[in-house]
Scaffold this motif. Structure first.
Motif, PDB file in Angstrom:
ATOM      1  N   GLY A  39      27.142  34.729 -33.733  1.00 59.93           N
ATOM      2  CA  GLY A  39      27.802  33.462 -33.437  1.00 59.93           C
ATOM      3  C   GLY A  39      29.289  33.436 -33.713  1.00 59.93           C
ATOM      4  O   GLY A  39      29.939  32.424 -33.469  1.00 59.93           O
ATOM      5  N   PHE A  40      29.832  34.543 -34.229  1.00 57.17           N
ATOM      6  CA  PHE A  40      31.269  34.630 -34.501  1.00 57.17           C
ATOM      7  C   PHE A  40      31.922  35.464 -33.408  1.00 57.17           C
ATOM      8  O   PHE A  40      31.719  36.675 -33.325  1.00 57.17           O
ATOM      9  CB  PHE A  40      31.526  35.268 -35.867  1.00 57.17           C
ATOM     10  CG  PHE A  40      31.224  34.367 -37.033  1.00 57.17           C
ATOM     11  CD1 PHE A  40      32.250  33.719 -37.719  1.00 57.17           C
ATOM     12  CD2 PHE A  40      29.915  34.155 -37.439  1.00 57.17           C
ATOM     13  CE1 PHE A  40      31.974  32.891 -38.790  1.00 57.17           C
ATOM     14  CE2 PHE A  40      29.632  33.324 -38.513  1.00 57.17           C
ATOM     15  CZ  PHE A  40      30.659  32.686 -39.191  1.00 57.17           C
ATOM     16  N   GLU A  45      31.609  30.345 -27.252  1.00 56.56           N
ATOM     17  CA  GLU A  45      31.244  29.187 -28.062  1.00 56.56           C
ATOM     18  C   GLU A  45      30.393  29.613 -29.253  1.00 56.56           C
ATOM     19  O   GLU A  45      29.535  30.497 -29.119  1.00 56.56           O
ATOM     20  CB  GLU A  45      30.468  28.170 -27.214  1.00 56.56           C
ATOM     21  CG  GLU A  45      31.353  27.311 -26.339  1.00 56.56           C
ATOM     22  CD  GLU A  45      32.315  26.460 -27.162  1.00 56.56           C
ATOM     23  OE1 GLU A  45      31.855  25.669 -28.000  1.00 56.56           O
ATOM     24  OE2 GLU A  45      33.534  26.597 -26.983  1.00 56.56           O
ATOM     25  N   PRO A  46      30.608  29.019 -30.427  1.00 56.60           N
ATOM     26  CA  PRO A  46      29.804  29.357 -31.606  1.00 56.60           C
ATOM     27  C   PRO A  46      28.320  29.062 -31.387  1.00 56.60           C
ATOM     28  O   PRO A  46      27.951  28.205 -30.574  1.00 56.60           O
ATOM     29  CB  PRO A  46      30.389  28.460 -32.696  1.00 56.60           C
ATOM     30  CG  PRO A  46      31.767  28.143 -32.231  1.00 56.60           C
ATOM     31  CD  PRO A  46      31.678  28.063 -30.743  1.00 56.60           C
ATOM     32  N   SER A  49      23.700  29.534 -36.824  1.00 57.71           N
ATOM     33  CA  SER A  49      23.581  30.722 -37.671  1.00 57.71           C
ATOM     34  C   SER A  49      22.165  31.283 -37.589  1.00 57.71           C
ATOM     35  O   SER A  49      21.194  30.554 -37.367  1.00 57.71           O
ATOM     36  CB  SER A  49      23.937  30.379 -39.119  1.00 57.71           C
ATOM     37  OG  SER A  49      23.055  29.408 -39.644  1.00 57.71           O
ATOM     38  N   ASP A 130      32.374  17.640 -35.013  1.00 58.34           N
ATOM     39  CA  ASP A 130      32.861  18.826 -35.716  1.00 58.34           C
ATOM     40  C   ASP A 130      33.988  18.494 -36.685  1.00 58.34           C
ATOM     41  O   ASP A 130      34.014  18.984 -37.819  1.00 58.34           O
ATOM     42  CB  ASP A 130      33.346  19.868 -34.703  1.00 58.34           C
ATOM     43  CG  ASP A 130      32.243  20.338 -33.779  1.00 58.34           C
ATOM     44  OD1 ASP A 130      31.060  20.247 -34.168  1.00 58.34           O
ATOM     45  OD2 ASP A 130      32.564  20.788 -32.664  1.00 58.34           O
ATOM     46  N   ARG A 156      36.814  25.888 -32.491  1.00 56.38           N
ATOM     47  CA  ARG A 156      35.634  26.756 -32.565  1.00 56.38           C
ATOM     48  C   ARG A 156      35.218  26.969 -34.015  1.00 56.38           C
ATOM     49  O   ARG A 156      34.026  27.009 -34.335  1.00 56.38           O
ATOM     50  CB  ARG A 156      35.906  28.093 -31.883  1.00 56.38           C
ATOM     51  CG  ARG A 156      35.838  28.048 -30.365  1.00 56.38           C
ATOM     52  CD  ARG A 156      35.839  29.449 -29.772  1.00 56.38           C
ATOM     53  NE  ARG A 156      37.088  30.137 -30.018  1.00 56.38           N
ATOM     54  CZ  ARG A 156      38.141  30.092 -29.190  1.00 56.38           C
ATOM     55  NH1 ARG A 156      38.078  29.367 -28.093  1.00 56.38           N
ATOM     56  NH2 ARG A 156      39.235  30.745 -29.471  1.00 56.38           N
ATOM     57  N   SER A 157      36.186  27.114 -34.898  1.00 49.28           N
ATOM     58  CA  SER A 157      35.889  27.313 -36.317  1.00 49.28           C
ATOM     59  C   SER A 157      35.162  26.107 -36.904  1.00 49.28           C
ATOM     60  O   SER A 157      34.205  26.257 -37.679  1.00 49.28           O
ATOM     61  CB  SER A 157      37.191  27.590 -37.089  1.00 49.28           C
ATOM     62  OG  SER A 157      36.935  27.793 -38.454  1.00 49.28           O
ATOM     63  N   ARG A 159      33.347  23.905 -35.209  1.00 48.66           N
ATOM     64  CA  ARG A 159      32.006  23.884 -34.625  1.00 48.66           C
ATOM     65  C   ARG A 159      31.101  24.904 -35.324  1.00 48.66           C
ATOM     66  O   ARG A 159      29.943  24.621 -35.664  1.00 48.66           O
ATOM     67  CB  ARG A 159      32.097  24.180 -33.129  1.00 48.66           C
ATOM     68  CG  ARG A 159      30.756  24.413 -32.430  1.00 48.66           C
ATOM     69  CD  ARG A 159      29.902  23.155 -32.389  1.00 48.66           C
ATOM     70  NE  ARG A 159      30.573  22.081 -31.712  1.00 48.66           N
ATOM     71  CZ  ARG A 159      30.573  21.902 -30.395  1.00 48.66           C
ATOM     72  NH1 ARG A 159      29.933  22.755 -29.612  1.00 48.66           N
ATOM     73  NH2 ARG A 159      31.205  20.881 -29.858  1.00 48.66           N
ATOM     74  N   ARG A 160      31.634  26.082 -35.571  1.00 53.24           N
ATOM     75  CA  ARG A 160      30.869  27.147 -36.218  1.00 53.24           C
ATOM     76  C   ARG A 160      30.443  26.736 -37.628  1.00 53.24           C
ATOM     77  O   ARG A 160      29.305  27.000 -38.046  1.00 53.24           O
ATOM     78  CB  ARG A 160      31.708  28.425 -36.259  1.00 53.24           C
ATOM     79  CG  ARG A 160      30.948  29.679 -36.609  1.00 53.24           C
ATOM     80  CD  ARG A 160      31.849  30.885 -36.559  1.00 53.24           C
ATOM     81  NE  ARG A 160      32.323  31.165 -35.217  1.00 53.24           N
ATOM     82  CZ  ARG A 160      33.592  31.124 -34.844  1.00 53.24           C
ATOM     83  NH1 ARG A 160      34.527  30.791 -35.709  1.00 53.24           N
ATOM     84  NH2 ARG A 160      33.934  31.398 -33.612  1.00 53.24           N
ATOM     85  N   GLN A 164      26.257  26.281 -39.422  1.00 53.63           N
ATOM     86  CA  GLN A 164      25.752  27.190 -40.454  1.00 53.63           C
ATOM     87  C   GLN A 164      24.636  26.535 -41.260  1.00 53.63           C
ATOM     88  O   GLN A 164      24.749  25.389 -41.696  1.00 53.63           O
ATOM     89  CB  GLN A 164      26.875  27.616 -41.399  1.00 53.63           C
ATOM     90  CG  GLN A 164      28.029  28.317 -40.718  1.00 53.63           C
ATOM     91  CD  GLN A 164      27.618  29.557 -39.966  1.00 53.63           C
ATOM     92  OE1 GLN A 164      27.034  30.486 -40.531  1.00 53.63           O
ATOM     93  NE2 GLN A 164      27.908  29.590 -38.667  1.00 53.63           N
TER      94      GLN A 164
END
Length: 240
Positions: A39-40, A45-46, A49, A130, A156-157, A159-160, A164
């Motif tokens: 996912g990274f 897109e993320p 996890s 997000d 993106r960070s 959203r990621r 998790q």
């Protein structure tokens, strides 16, 4: 001369080689791989996890060379430990930097307090945007302000981060027989509690300046390099 492999597993922030700026020079002596967890990706897109996917990525990277050393930060330490449980024959050593291995210390006070603070946020993460989630996460986890979503990378960070899973849900176990270094920054009781637990089960614990990224300090980098070298020398002697 065959170089021993060293596989680096990042945490929640930067990923791949960008997560390990002080350790790039190890490639002169070792066969270094800087992984990207599931996912990274710098463009895509993320994704949610997936610890099993992370473990598979790591095991594949180790199996390709017949094994190696693993250096992992934060939540990356979860997949590192699980890989060592699944394939101890492939893991020469574990260097765990500020490991987010909360399921090992779930009953201890700092971990229980952290979970009580963060669980309500995880429970409503699907209902938050997000930006709101990132803002509240940073406020609760680090007593700090989030960086904002001015760029596509920042969006993106964020959203990621929201995708998790809680680290205390990981099915972790102690890894007997694998030499283990735990490196912490000495700034947060949660990580010192986890380090203390691992030390009591046989790990070597070192503290270096640098907050949540002690691997970026001169002392932290030296501890990692010395530990890998010491274990590697022992392996070479046994193989000769």
């Amino acid at each position: 001369m065959h170089k021993q492999r060293v596989v680096f597993v990042h945490g929640l922030g930067s990923f791949g080689a960008a997560a390990w700026p002080k350790q790039h020079g190890l490639a002169l002596r070792y066969d270094c791989l800087f992984l990207r967890r599931h996912g990274f990706d710098p463009v895509a897109e993320p994704l949610e996890s997936d610890i099993s996917a992370d473990v598979a990525i790591l095991v594949d990277a180790l199996a390709d060379s017949g094994g190696g050393h693993v250096v992992a930060h934060e939540q990356g330490a979860i997949s590192a430990m699980l890989a060592a449980v699944e394939r101890p024959d492939l893991v020469f050593s574990l260097s765990l930097v500020e490991p987010a291995c909360l399921s090992l210390t779930a009953e201890l006070p700092a971990t229980a307090s952290h979970r009580a603070l963060m669980q309500p946020l995880f429970d409503v993460r699907s209902q938050l945007g997000d930006a709101d989630y990132e803002r509240e996460y940073f406020r609760r986890a680090y007593a700090a302000e989030a960086g904002g979503l001015q760029t596509p990378e920042a969006r993106r960070s964020a959203r990621r981060l929201r995708l998790q899973a809680p680290p205390w849900e990981a099915p972790l176990h102690i890894v007997p027989g694998v030499p283990t270094l735990v490196l912490t920054g000495g700034w947060e009781p949660l990580y010192e509690e986890i380090a203390g637990y691992l030390r009591d089960t046989g790990a070597l614990h070192r503290v270096a300046a640098g907050g949540h990224r002690p691997q970026d300090s001169a002392d932290g980098d030296r501890f990692i390099r010395s530990f890998i070298a010491d274990v590697g020398r022992g392996l070479s002697v046994r193989a000769s």
